[in-house]
Design an enzyme around this catalytic site. Structure first.
Site, PDB file in Angstrom:
ATOM      1  N   LYS A  42      52.927  18.900  24.357  1.00 47.98           N
ATOM      2  CA  LYS A  42      52.802  17.709  25.189  1.00 47.98           C
ATOM      3  C   LYS A  42      51.964  17.984  26.439  1.00 47.98           C
ATOM      4  O   LYS A  42      51.238  17.103  26.911  1.00 47.98           O
ATOM      5  CB  LYS A  42      54.186  17.179  25.563  1.00 47.98           C
ATOM      6  CG  LYS A  42      54.968  16.624  24.375  1.00 47.98           C
ATOM      7  CD  LYS A  42      54.242  15.472  23.699  1.00 47.98           C
ATOM      8  CE  LYS A  42      55.083  14.809  22.628  1.00 47.98           C
ATOM      9  NZ  LYS A  42      54.379  13.668  21.983  1.00 47.98           N
ATOM     10  N   SER A  64      53.683  10.636  25.263  1.00 49.39           N
ATOM     11  CA  SER A  64      53.877  12.024  25.638  1.00 49.39           C
ATOM     12  C   SER A  64      55.365  12.260  25.862  1.00 49.39           C
ATOM     13  O   SER A  64      56.201  11.860  25.057  1.00 49.39           O
ATOM     14  CB  SER A  64      53.054  12.341  26.897  1.00 49.39           C
ATOM     15  OG  SER A  64      53.210  13.684  27.292  1.00 49.39           O
ATOM     16  N   ASN A 114      52.231   7.677  18.484  1.00 49.55           N
ATOM     17  CA  ASN A 114      53.643   7.956  18.703  1.00 49.55           C
ATOM     18  C   ASN A 114      54.159   9.105  17.841  1.00 49.55           C
ATOM     19  O   ASN A 114      55.043   9.850  18.263  1.00 49.55           O
ATOM     20  CB  ASN A 114      54.457   6.686  18.418  1.00 49.55           C
ATOM     21  CG  ASN A 114      55.919   6.984  18.214  1.00 49.55           C
ATOM     22  OD1 ASN A 114      56.646   7.281  19.162  1.00 49.55           O
ATOM     23  ND2 ASN A 114      56.370   6.922  16.965  1.00 49.55           N
ATOM     24  N   ASP A 140      49.747  10.231   7.401  1.00 45.15           N
ATOM     25  CA  ASP A 140      50.334  11.547   7.683  1.00 45.15           C
ATOM     26  C   ASP A 140      49.357  12.279   8.580  1.00 45.15           C
ATOM     27  O   ASP A 140      48.187  12.456   8.223  1.00 45.15           O
ATOM     28  CB  ASP A 140      50.555  12.309   6.369  1.00 45.15           C
ATOM     29  CG  ASP A 140      51.267  13.644   6.569  1.00 45.15           C
ATOM     30  OD1 ASP A 140      51.166  14.237   7.665  1.00 45.15           O
ATOM     31  OD2 ASP A 140      51.908  14.116   5.612  1.00 45.15           O
ATOM     32  N   TYR A 147      57.410  22.609  21.947  1.00 45.42           N
ATOM     33  CA  TYR A 147      57.297  21.149  22.071  1.00 45.42           C
ATOM     34  C   TYR A 147      56.639  20.768  23.390  1.00 45.42           C
ATOM     35  O   TYR A 147      55.679  19.997  23.409  1.00 45.42           O
ATOM     36  CB  TYR A 147      58.679  20.511  21.953  1.00 45.42           C
ATOM     37  CG  TYR A 147      58.665  19.024  22.205  1.00 45.42           C
ATOM     38  CD1 TYR A 147      58.019  18.168  21.315  1.00 45.42           C
ATOM     39  CD2 TYR A 147      59.281  18.476  23.329  1.00 45.42           C
ATOM     40  CE1 TYR A 147      57.998  16.798  21.550  1.00 45.42           C
ATOM     41  CE2 TYR A 147      59.269  17.117  23.564  1.00 45.42           C
ATOM     42  CZ  TYR A 147      58.625  16.274  22.669  1.00 45.42           C
ATOM     43  OH  TYR A 147      58.598  14.923  22.900  1.00 45.42           O
TER      44      TYR A 147
END
Length: 272
Positions: free
Chosen positions: A150, A132, A81, A54, A146
């Protein structure tokens, strides 16, 4: 001796497809996920170790690494990922939602890298692939948290690549566009809403329609996994790998247009 990869977020989508692909190609795979007790496929493969990791639980990161090294004896590649997308108008987001987006997508990834670097330095080699997004290169409305996470991952990866080159450790970025996985459905369900912010209603409705259209021609998780595998084995110094015609088109527009032209392009797309 077969090579070994540790993959985060292996329970679904890109992570799962990547774990299966590497296992099929005779890699040892440390397939990590938050709830390994629910897994019933990967743990049936002889060259796969399913273990709990986690990103918000640092001891679980170290445990996964140690379990993988005990079983396979080495680690050649890390594929970061695991991530999630917090969607919604920025002003509707709570400080807690903003913090969690970065705690997982940025700080969690950093913690995994920090954990494996001593092993890579001991081996005097290693490779890291960070998953990414095309959104790591382009600002897109309604998903500002979000894409900003990234953007941070991209800048971090690029800067870190120069540091780790001195240790014979490489970093690459894979940048998918839209992908047909549960990721975006899950993110949409957690879309931040503040009923008091009615001023944004007209814009949000139009922007959601456009985002929906952008999600109609997407890649599969398998296509992204194929590109991750290619990045792992191609032996090149290529740093960024874009996946999907949508991602390639967006990135081409962003890199070929000056800032003002590109901003006007985005505004026109979202009817601003």
């Amino acid at each position: 001796m077969n090579k070994t990869v540790l993959i985060t977020g292996s329970s679904t989508g890109i992570g799962r497809a990547t774990a299966l692909l590497f296992a099929k190609n005779n890699w040892n795979v440390i397939a990590t996920m938050r709830n390994p007790e629910a897994e019933d496929e990967l743990n049936q493969l002889e060259n796969v170790l399913v273990t709990r990791l986690d990103l918000e639980d640092i001891p679980s990161i170290q445990h996964s690494l140690e379990a993988g090294l005990e079983k396979f004896g080495r680690l050649d590649l890390l594929v970061n990922n695991a991530a999630f997308g917090q969607y919604g108008i920025f002003e509707a987001l709570t400080p807690e939602q903003i913090e969690k987006q970065f705690k997982v997508n940025v700080f969690g990834t950093m913690n995994v890298i920090r954990s494996i670097l001593p092993q890579f330095r001991l081996q005097k080699m290693g490779a890291i692939i960070n998953v990414s997004s095309a959104g790591g290169r382009i600002g897109i409305p309604l998903i500002s948290m979000y894409v900003s996470s990234k953007f941070a991952l991209e800048g971090f990866s690029e800067a870190l690549s120069y540091e780790l080159a001195s240790q014979n450790i490489s970093i690459k970025l894979v940048e998918p566009g839209g992908v047909a996985t549960p990721f975006h459905n899950t993110s949409a369900q957690a879309f931040a809403v503040n009923p008091e912010l009615t001023d944004y209603n007209a814009f949000s409705e139009a922007a959601l329609i456009k985002l929906g259209q952008m999600g109609e021609n997407v890649s599969s998780a398998t296509q992204v996994a194929d590109e991750i595998f290619r990045a792992a084995i191609d032996g090149s110094d290529q740093f960024r790998y874009s996946v999907g015609e949508d991602a390639k088109g967006w990135i081409k527009d962003r890199t070929s247009m000056d800032d003002l032209t590109f901003a006007r392009h985005i505004r026109s797309l979202f009817q601003l």
